[in-house]
Design a protein around this motif. Structure first.
Motif, mmCIF file in Angstrom:
data_model
loop_
_atom_site.group_PDB
_atom_site.id
_atom_site.type_symbol
_atom_site.label_atom_id
_atom_site.label_comp_id
_atom_site.label_asym_id
_atom_site.label_seq_id
_atom_site.Cartn_x
_atom_site.Cartn_y
_atom_site.Cartn_z
ATOM 1 N N ALA A 1 -1.650 2.859 -7.112
ATOM 2 C CA ALA A 1 -1.961 2.153 -8.252
ATOM 3 C C ALA A 1 -0.875 0.986 -8.370
ATOM 4 O O ALA A 1 0.191 0.863 -7.809
ATOM 5 N N ALA A 2 -1.480 -0.043 -9.235
ATOM 6 C CA ALA A 2 -0.413 -1.356 -9.337
ATOM 7 C C ALA A 2 0.217 -1.306 -10.412
ATOM 8 O O ALA A 2 -0.321 -0.754 -11.696
ATOM 9 N N SER A 3 1.137 -1.948 -10.573
ATOM 10 C CA SER A 3 2.384 -2.172 -11.414
ATOM 11 C C SER A 3 2.737 -3.473 -11.682
ATOM 12 O O SER A 3 3.021 -4.056 -10.531
ATOM 13 N N GLY A 4 2.602 -4.199 -12.932
ATOM 14 C CA GLY A 4 3.013 -5.475 -13.156
ATOM 15 C C GLY A 4 1.821 -6.552 -12.672
ATOM 16 O O GLY A 4 2.248 -7.835 -12.803
ATOM 17 N N PHE A 5 0.886 -6.215 -12.153
ATOM 18 C CA PHE A 5 -0.209 -7.240 -11.808
ATOM 19 C C PHE A 5 -1.765 -6.452 -11.875
ATOM 20 O O PHE A 5 -1.639 -5.369 -11.788
ATOM 21 N N THR A 6 -2.649 -7.151 -11.907
ATOM 22 C CA THR A 6 -4.061 -6.794 -11.767
ATOM 23 C C THR A 6 -4.462 -6.736 -10.358
ATOM 24 O O THR A 6 -4.723 -7.523 -9.933
ATOM 25 N N LEU A 7 -4.880 -5.389 -10.069
ATOM 26 C CA LEU A 7 -5.209 -4.979 -8.799
ATOM 27 C C LEU A 7 -6.700 -5.902 -8.503
ATOM 28 O O LEU A 7 -6.804 -5.758 -7.447
ATOM 29 N N ASN A 8 -7.401 -6.117 -9.483
ATOM 30 C CA ASN A 8 -8.863 -6.285 -8.706
ATOM 31 C C ASN A 8 -8.645 -7.811 -8.425
ATOM 32 O O ASN A 8 -9.813 -8.548 -8.169
ATOM 33 N N LEU A 9 -7.606 -8.607 -8.387
ATOM 34 C CA LEU A 9 -7.513 -9.855 -7.864
ATOM 35 C C LEU A 9 -7.162 -9.804 -6.309
ATOM 36 O O LEU A 9 -6.977 -10.599 -5.729
ATOM 37 N N TYR A 10 -6.947 -8.628 -5.740
ATOM 38 C CA TYR A 10 -6.518 -8.337 -4.416
ATOM 39 C C TYR A 10 -7.221 -7.629 -3.801
ATOM 40 O O TYR A 10 -8.016 -6.708 -4.052
ATOM 41 N N VAL A 11 -7.394 -7.910 -2.422
ATOM 42 C CA VAL A 11 -7.861 -7.001 -1.308
ATOM 43 C C VAL A 11 -6.959 -5.891 -1.305
ATOM 44 O O VAL A 11 -5.686 -6.206 -1.162
ATOM 45 N N ILE A 12 -7.550 -4.675 -1.088
ATOM 46 C CA ILE A 12 -6.305 -3.535 -0.736
ATOM 47 C C ILE A 12 -6.724 -2.800 0.567
ATOM 48 O O ILE A 12 -7.634 -2.707 0.796
ATOM 49 N N GLY A 13 -5.560 -2.733 1.082
ATOM 50 C CA GLY A 13 -5.614 -2.120 2.346
ATOM 51 C C GLY A 13 -4.731 -0.668 2.504
ATOM 52 O O GLY A 13 -3.907 -0.533 1.628
ATOM 53 N N TRP A 14 -5.225 0.195 3.331
ATOM 54 C CA TRP A 14 -4.630 1.514 3.639
ATOM 55 C C TRP A 14 -4.139 1.398 5.124
ATOM 56 O O TRP A 14 -4.968 0.991 5.942
ATOM 57 N N PHE A 15 -2.941 1.744 5.257
ATOM 58 C CA PHE A 15 -2.315 1.784 6.707
ATOM 59 C C PHE A 15 -1.648 3.252 6.729
ATOM 60 O O PHE A 15 -1.565 3.929 5.643
ATOM 61 N N ARG A 16 -1.213 3.330 7.987
ATOM 62 C CA ARG A 16 -0.621 4.751 8.309
ATOM 63 C C ARG A 16 0.178 4.620 9.511
ATOM 64 O O ARG A 16 -0.007 3.919 10.320
ATOM 65 N N GLN A 17 1.455 5.242 9.479
ATOM 66 C CA GLN A 17 2.243 5.413 10.509
ATOM 67 C C GLN A 17 2.645 6.773 10.869
ATOM 68 O O GLN A 17 3.394 7.581 10.191
ATOM 69 N N ALA A 18 2.344 7.473 11.743
ATOM 70 C CA ALA A 18 2.874 8.415 12.489
ATOM 71 C C ALA A 18 4.031 8.604 13.183
ATOM 72 O O ALA A 18 4.540 7.319 13.812
#
Length: 129
Positions: free
Chosen positions: A23-40
């Motif tokens: 979830a985005a706070s303080g800005f509009t998420l639809n202006l951005y590409v969103i990525g998911w990352f992970r670190q084991a």
């Protein structure tokens, strides 16, 4: 203040499912590409998936193709990562991040953390019986 907040992590059995939210706070998420990352533990952070502003471009790491699905609900200012058929090797801290690329070209090319400027704090996913 611009923030991304991940949620939905927890303990899940092998073969189970989990849905993460970003979830985005303080800005509009639809202006951005969103990525998911992970670190084991003991490993470098790796790209999992990304989605363009409109959702028209999506990319996945080979290790999660066919099991994970990324989606976005711009009305709710939220991006999701649905994870199915979870394996022990999916155990990691999962992060979402935002990239201001207007075209989605970078997401089409791959899920590289170098492209992302704003990061969430992460949510732990543990796959174990």
């Amino acid at each position: 203040q611009l923030q991304l907040v991940e949620s939905g992590g927890g303990l899940v059995q092998p073969g189970g499912s989990q849905r993460l939210s970003c979830a985005a706070s303080g800005f509009t998420l639809n202006l951005y590409v969103i990525g998911w990352f992970r670190q084991a533990p003991g490993k470098e952070r790796e790209g999992v998936s990304c989605i363009s502003r409109s959702g028209g471009t999506i990319n996945y790491a080979e290790s999660v193709k066919g099991r994970f699905t990324i989606s976005r609900d711009n009305a709710k200012n939220t991006v999701y990562l649905q994870m199915n058929s979870l394996k022990s090797e999916d155990t990691a801290v999962y992060y979402c991040a935002a990239d201001a690329d207007l075209s989605g070209k970078r997401c089409r090319a791959g899920v590289s953390q170098d492209d992302y400027d704003l990061w969430g704090q992460g949510t732990q996913v543990t796959v174990s019986s």
